[in-house]
Design an enzyme around this catalytic site. Structure first.
Site, PDB file in Angstrom:
ATOM      1  N   ASP A  48      36.018  49.894  58.673  1.00  0.00           N
ATOM      2  CA  ASP A  48      34.885  50.346  57.868  1.00  0.00           C
ATOM      3  C   ASP A  48      33.829  49.254  57.796  1.00  0.00           C
ATOM      4  OD1 ASP A  48      34.099  52.376  55.378  1.00  0.00           O
ATOM      5  OD2 ASP A  48      33.495  50.296  55.017  1.00  0.00           O
ATOM      6  N   TYR A  53      25.897  45.425  55.965  1.00  0.00           N
ATOM      7  CA  TYR A  53      26.787  44.265  56.073  1.00  0.00           C
ATOM      8  C   TYR A  53      26.324  43.270  57.134  1.00  0.00           C
ATOM      9  CZ  TYR A  53      30.192  47.317  53.667  1.00  0.00           C
ATOM     10  OH  TYR A  53      30.838  48.168  52.798  1.00  0.00           O
ATOM     11  N   LYS A  78      27.615  52.964  57.664  1.00  0.00           N
ATOM     12  CA  LYS A  78      26.896  53.548  56.538  1.00  0.00           C
ATOM     13  C   LYS A  78      25.392  53.362  56.712  1.00  0.00           C
ATOM     14  CE  LYS A  78      30.731  51.932  53.671  1.00  0.00           C
ATOM     15  NZ  LYS A  78      31.168  50.827  54.535  1.00  0.00           N
ATOM     16  N   HIS A 108      25.031  55.025  52.129  1.00  0.00           N
ATOM     17  CA  HIS A 108      25.685  53.924  51.430  1.00  0.00           C
ATOM     18  C   HIS A 108      25.557  54.030  49.911  1.00  0.00           C
ATOM     19  CE1 HIS A 108      26.917  49.470  52.248  1.00  0.00           C
ATOM     20  NE2 HIS A 108      27.631  50.003  51.287  1.00  0.00           N
ATOM     21  N   ASN A 137      29.207  55.938  46.702  1.00  0.00           N
ATOM     22  CA  ASN A 137      28.623  55.586  45.397  1.00  0.00           C
ATOM     23  C   ASN A 137      27.845  56.739  44.765  1.00  0.00           C
ATOM     24  OD1 ASN A 137      29.493  52.737  45.402  1.00  0.00           O
ATOM     25  ND2 ASN A 137      28.086  52.564  47.146  1.00  0.00           N
ATOM     26  N   SER A 228      40.300  41.798  54.146  1.00  0.00           N
ATOM     27  CA  SER A 228      40.901  40.479  54.292  1.00  0.00           C
ATOM     28  C   SER A 228      40.509  39.934  55.652  1.00  0.00           C
ATOM     29  CB  SER A 228      42.433  40.531  54.182  1.00  0.00           C
ATOM     30  OG  SER A 228      42.973  39.232  54.343  1.00  0.00           O
ATOM     31  N   ARG A 233      47.822  38.655  55.679  1.00  0.00           N
ATOM     32  CA  ARG A 233      47.454  39.511  54.558  1.00  0.00           C
ATOM     33  C   ARG A 233      47.034  40.893  55.039  1.00  0.00           C
ATOM     34  NH1 ARG A 233      45.557  37.259  50.110  1.00  0.00           N
ATOM     35  NH2 ARG A 233      47.207  35.763  50.544  1.00  0.00           N
ATOM     36  N   ILE A 234      46.324  40.953  56.145  1.00  0.00           N
ATOM     37  CA  ILE A 234      45.942  42.253  56.715  1.00  0.00           C
ATOM     38  C   ILE A 234      47.203  43.065  57.023  1.00  0.00           C
ATOM     39  CG2 ILE A 234      44.931  43.364  58.758  1.00  0.00           C
ATOM     40  CD1 ILE A 234      42.904  40.995  58.819  1.00  0.00           C
ATOM     41  N   ASN A 237      48.880  44.266  53.775  1.00  0.00           N
ATOM     42  CA  ASN A 237      48.125  45.336  53.116  1.00  0.00           C
ATOM     43  C   ASN A 237      48.336  46.683  53.781  1.00  0.00           C
ATOM     44  OD1 ASN A 237      47.070  43.532  51.265  1.00  0.00           O
ATOM     45  ND2 ASN A 237      45.076  43.353  52.263  1.00  0.00           N
TER      46      ASN A 237
END
Length: 271
Positions: A48, A53, A78, A108, A137, A228, A233-234, A237
């Site tokens: 995503d 970004y 987005k 977005h 949002n 991450s 950690r990825i 998760n």
């Protein structure tokens, strides 16, 4: 790793993997490239990103470096609503990503109102630039306005959501319109990982607090996109499908909500 096999059907007949890698606040360059490649190498099939970004180019590079075929990966970007034309902007996104379509293209945030950009979002889909279209949002009232005028209905509303932001009235509104709520910032950008409740439940299951908070979402069939940049950690998760939270666990996590079960997408708008 079975993270890729777990998907949610969307109202338009497509499906979205329940777990993806979010790259908000990951700078364009090697850090983003490496995070995307690592996620795909450990089994993720959902990335995503967003025009805002500034890292779509790195997402595309990470996809190519991973060696995973494009058609196996669900990619979201987005529309940046300070711009004027969603079609022109997705053409630029696809050029940066180095692909010929995205799987999901979403507005977005509802700057300027919830409906003005939607006809061009529909055109982006008609022209094959996006397989599915949706929003982010949007609160319950904005969804109602959009669905009343749309020719093609949005299939996703991506919002801040998790045990600490259990926007149950907004979730109900999404369900009424057959829109999949997708969760971001479920971990509170790390703030919620020290939650006593999440820590205690994690200890009972031999899991991490992050896995508990994310499992709360996927157990409700809510796609989630934790961010991450660390390979370990990825991988952690994404390991959410070999354990289950009890009804008591879920109820304890529900009680962490700080939004009052709101139908709002945000407590404070930034636009």
């Amino acid at each position: 790793m079975d993270v890729a096999a777990n998907r949610r059907s969307l109202a338009d007949g497509n499906s979205i993997p329940l777990v993806g890698l979010g790259v908000w606040q990951v700078p364009d360059g090697p850090e983003c490239v490496n995070a995307v490649r690592a996620a795909l190498e450990v089994g993720y099939r959902h990335i995503d990103t967003a025009q805002a970004y500034g890292n779509e180019r790195s997402v595309g590079q990470g996809l190519r470096d991973s060696g995973v075929p494009r058609d196996e990966v669900f990619i979201t970007t987005k529309f940046y609503p300070a711009r004027r034309d969603p079609v022109a902007e997705i053409e630029r996104s696809l050029q940066r990503l180095g692909i010929d379509h995205v799987d999901l293209y979403i507005i977005h945030w509802p700057q300027g109102g919830p409906t003005w950009a939607w006809p061009a979002m529909e055109r982006a889909r008609e022209q094959g630039y996006a397989r599915s279209i949706g929003v982010s949002n949007f609160d319950a009232g904005e969804l109602k306005q959009l669905t009343a005028t749309a020719n093609v209905q949005p299939v996703v509303n991506q919002v801040q959501f998790g045990p600490y932001a259990y926007r149950s009235a907004l979730l109900d509104a999404c369900r009424q319109h057959d829109i999949a709520l997708e969760a971001y910032s479920t971990l509170g950008t790390g703030r919620h990982l020290t939650s006593d409740t999440a820590v205690q439940i994690a200890q009972r299951h031999g899991r991490t607090p992050a896995q508990v908070l994310l499992r709360w979402c996927v157990q409700r069939d809510i796609p989630v996109i934790p961010k991450s940049t660390h390979r370990e950690r990825i991988a952690e998760n994404g390991q959410l499908f070999d354990f289950e939270l009890s009804d008591e666990d879920m109820a304890q996590l529900d009680d962490l909500d700080r939004t009052g079960g709101t139908d709002q997408a945000l407590e404070r708008k930034w636009w």
